[in-house]
Write an enzyme that holds these catalytic residues in place. Structure first.
Site, mmCIF file in Angstrom:
data_model
loop_
_atom_site.group_PDB
_atom_site.id
_atom_site.type_symbol
_atom_site.label_atom_id
_atom_site.label_comp_id
_atom_site.label_asym_id
_atom_site.label_seq_id
_atom_site.Cartn_x
_atom_site.Cartn_y
_atom_site.Cartn_z
ATOM 1 N N GLU A 26 1.136 4.482 0.219
ATOM 2 C CA GLU A 26 0.602 5.760 0.682
ATOM 3 C C GLU A 26 1.464 6.275 1.830
ATOM 4 O O GLU A 26 2.123 5.510 2.518
ATOM 5 C CB GLU A 26 -0.834 5.593 1.187
ATOM 6 C CG GLU A 26 -1.819 5.161 0.127
ATOM 7 C CD GLU A 26 -3.219 5.049 0.718
ATOM 8 O OE1 GLU A 26 -3.997 6.008 0.552
ATOM 9 O OE2 GLU A 26 -3.515 4.012 1.338
ATOM 10 N N ASP B 102 0.868 -1.183 0.000
ATOM 11 C CA ASP B 102 0.000 0.000 0.000
ATOM 12 C C ASP B 102 0.904 1.233 0.000
ATOM 13 O O ASP B 102 1.400 1.653 1.051
ATOM 14 C CB ASP B 102 -0.892 -0.038 1.239
ATOM 15 C CG ASP B 102 -1.862 1.127 1.321
ATOM 16 O OD1 ASP B 102 -1.721 2.080 0.540
ATOM 17 O OD2 ASP B 102 -2.749 1.093 2.192
#
Length: 305
Positions: free
Chosen positions: A166, A164
């Site tokens: 982010e 992920d």
């Protein structure tokens, strides 16, 4: 249709980011042998759990009224972090106290799910320190982090890793900006380290758009990829078959039941093989879950506390 960017709890990510890294290399547990789950026809259902606030065991509390199969096939521990050591100038894998608690208590937090036939995957995301999957400066650095990931999977008996990309905040602490080789080297090394485990992609961030370098495309090394925007339909831009993609993404308790049902219906009608959910909590969410299980599996869900 509402396009809702996920709203994940971040308090503990920052407050507890300085947790010491693992002492890697020692295998202390092995993955439980999965008991055969009752047969279930339909897409793979995925549940992310914010372990800062909720128990992983919630994933195993939902079955199908027709046949008794598990509603969820993959449970994702959200989330470990990729942190940056300014002294050694290297990325390292870090766990806040809640993720560490789940891992340390694998016998009671993870094995019960695996024994039901549910795979348990660890999600890893950035932590505002400049380190990310897309800015390893060399193949050696990427491979070193891949080893930390695979050692963690082995040590705690997990079923795989979810990427992920982010909150890295590339450039912080003097780190580099995303480059084209980093994620390719990382995924290549991780797949070599764990050929039979899950590698999934939360399709967001610089890493998700850098899947090819030097004639190598790592798309086929992923088992799954999914849409990161809850309440919406978006086909991940990765060269995987429909059976491994989730264009649908819902946040349980926030995405409306009608939207969840519509997205599930479209998943089936368009032949996709995965349905992503986020933020399963400890409340009885039978109505929210049944909204999509009726469309995916032709059955209501049953909640067993």
């Amino acid at each position: 249709m509402l396009t809702l960017v996920r709203s994940r709890a971040r308090r503990a990510v920052l407050a507890l980011s300085a947790v010491a890294a693992l002492a890697f290399g020692t295998t202390t547990t092995t993955s439980a042998t999965a008991a055969p789950a009752p047969a279930k026809q339909g897409p793979t259902s995925v549940a992310y759990v914010e372990v800062n606030n909720n128990s992983m065991l919630n994933v195993g509390k939902y079955t199908l009224a027709n046949g008794g199969g598990n509603v969820f096939d993959v449970a994702v521990i959200f989330a470990a972090n990729i942190n940056y050591d300014t002294g050694t100038k290297a990325a390292y894998l870090s766990f806040n106290e809640n993720v560490q608690r789940v891992l340390d208590n694998a016998a009671t937090e993870i094995r019960p799910l695996q024994q039901k036939g549910i795979k348990v995957v660890l999600s890893v995301l950035g932590n505002h320190q400049g380190a990310g999957f897309a800015n390893f400066p060399s193949q050696q650095a990427a491979s070193a982090f891949a080893k930390q990931l695979s050692d963690t999977v082995t040590k705690y008996g997990l079923d795989g890793i979810d990427f992920d990309d982010e909150y890295a905040e590339y450039g912080n602490n003097g780190t580099g900006q995303p480059n084209d080789s980093s994620f390719v080297h990382l995924v290549t090394a991780l797949r070599a380290n764990m050929p039979d485990k899950i590698i999934s992609l939360y399709n967001i961030g610089p890493a998700a758009t850098r899947l090819s370098y030097g004639g190598v495309d790592v798309s086929s090394k992923f088992d799954y990829a999914w849409n990161p925007y809850y309440g919406s339909w978006q086909v991940p831009g990765i060269a995987l078959p429909k059976s491994k993609l989730s264009p649908a993404a819902v946040e349980i308790g926030r995405t409306s039941q009608s939207t969840a049902a519509d997205l599930a219906r479209r998943t089936v009608s368009e032949g996709y093989g995965v349905y992503l959910t986020y933020n399963l909590d400890g409340a009885d969410r039978t109505a929210d879950v049944s909204a999509f299980t009726r469309e995916l599996y032709g059955s209501d869900a049953v909640y067993t506390p």
